[in-house]
Design a protein around this motif. Structure first.
Motif: not given
Length: 328
Positions: A175, A192, A196, A203
């Motif tokens: 991140a 990403l 997350y 993140g």
């Protein structure tokens, strides 16, 4: 459908990641790949992600073939730049050292130069048999940040201006560097992976709030953290390695709470990222029609606000983490 950043590209909430149909770890037949894509389409998926890296171009070729029977204006394809594929006449054996069960006919060469980026896009267009790519991601520029920022990104921006690309972004498994790209460039989207999820919210430290502030969309990959959140048990994988016992225990706790609310853990894992306003889509890799159908069904399931509240009450999620609160 959700608009990506300031682009004109709209994506479905569920996206199909096509690494698996590039023979990630184990072979998939052409027919199985085509069936997986067709099933995704029937399930409402309109966003498909691939890369030259996936199966030394096999993923791009199969995805392009499978989507040819569908209207071009109704789906979105993303591919990636940073690795050039070069024929290797001395190549023998397979590519499993890089994760793909394909013959080692080519080798990858890192290249984030302007010329390399343009060449990569042109070769991807040929493999996909398309005249434009909707989204191009800078792929894993971890060790090439300065060249990616100084050469590759400006070239992608030029290609976006030329209409060859609809949107540009960066795709990574961390991140921190994507946050720098969001600060220093005019990206439309960040992909990403793994940072997350229910088990890992790195993140949220900087990237997601910054993306929301700057009007940059985020696509979340790796919501199952490579397997642990899909089927938590000893021996399950986390980030493509054996999960440590403490993470297995935590995943089993998530599973128990979800079970008490009548919600499969997979459904909670897929829904969780949508609690953050920057998140536009969740990308799921699948190698079969059954896996696609399961992901689509799980994302359709409503997840009650009481489940998120209990996860926070039990300390499984930090209190400040945004949750969808029943939205599905």
């Amino acid at each position: 459908m959700t608009r990506l950043g300031r682009s004109a590209v709209d994506v479905s909430r569920l996206a199909l990641g096509a690494a698996a149909i590039g023979n990630l770890f184990t072979p998939v037949t052409d027919a199985q790949a085509e069936e997986a894509v067709a099933t995704a389409w029937a399930s409402g998926v309109r966003y498909f992600d691939t890369a030259p890296h996936y199966g030394l171009g096999l993923s791009e070729r199969r995805l392009g073939d499978a989507l040819h029977s569908f209207p071009r204006d109704e789906y979105v394809i993303s591919t990636k730049v940073g690795r050039i594929l070069e024929p290797d006449p001395t190549g023998s054996g397979d590519d499993l050292a890089n994760g793909f069960a394909v013959p080692a006919t080519h080798r990858r060469r890192w290249d984030f130069s302007a010329d390399g980026v343009r060449r990569s896009i042109e070769e991807s267009l040929n493999r996909l048999d398309l005249d434009r790519i909707d989204i191009a991601f800078l792929h894993d520029p971890d060790d090439h940040a300065e060249q990616a920022l100084g050469e590759a990104y400006p070239e992608l921006a030029r290609m976006r201006d030329e209409g060859i690309l609809g949107a540009i972004g960066v795709g990574m498994n961390q991140a921190e560097l994507p946050a720098r790209f969001v600060r220093e460039t005019d990206l439309d989207v960040v992909l990403l992976a793994g940072r997350y999820s229910l088990l890992d919210q790195r993140g949220l430290t900087e990237l997601l709030p910054l993306a929301a502030e700057r009007g940059v969309s985020v696509v979340i990959g790796g919501v199952f953290n490579s397997g642990l959140l899909a089927d938590p048990k000893p021996g399950a994988t986390f980030d493509y390695a054996a999960a440590p016992p403490e993470l297995v225990y935590r995943a089993l706790q998530f599973n128990a709470v979800c079970g008490q609310h009548g919600v499969p853990l997979r459904a909670a894992a897929l829904s969780f990222p949508f609690g953050h306003p920057a998140v536009a889509s969740v990308l799921v890799g699948a190698r079969s029609a059954a896996e696609v159908e399961d992901a689509a069904a799980m994302l359709r399931l409503p997840v009650p606000a009481a489940l998120w509240a209990e996860l926070k009450d039990r300390g499984l999620l930090p209190p400040e983490v945004p949750t969808p609160d029943g939205v599905h």
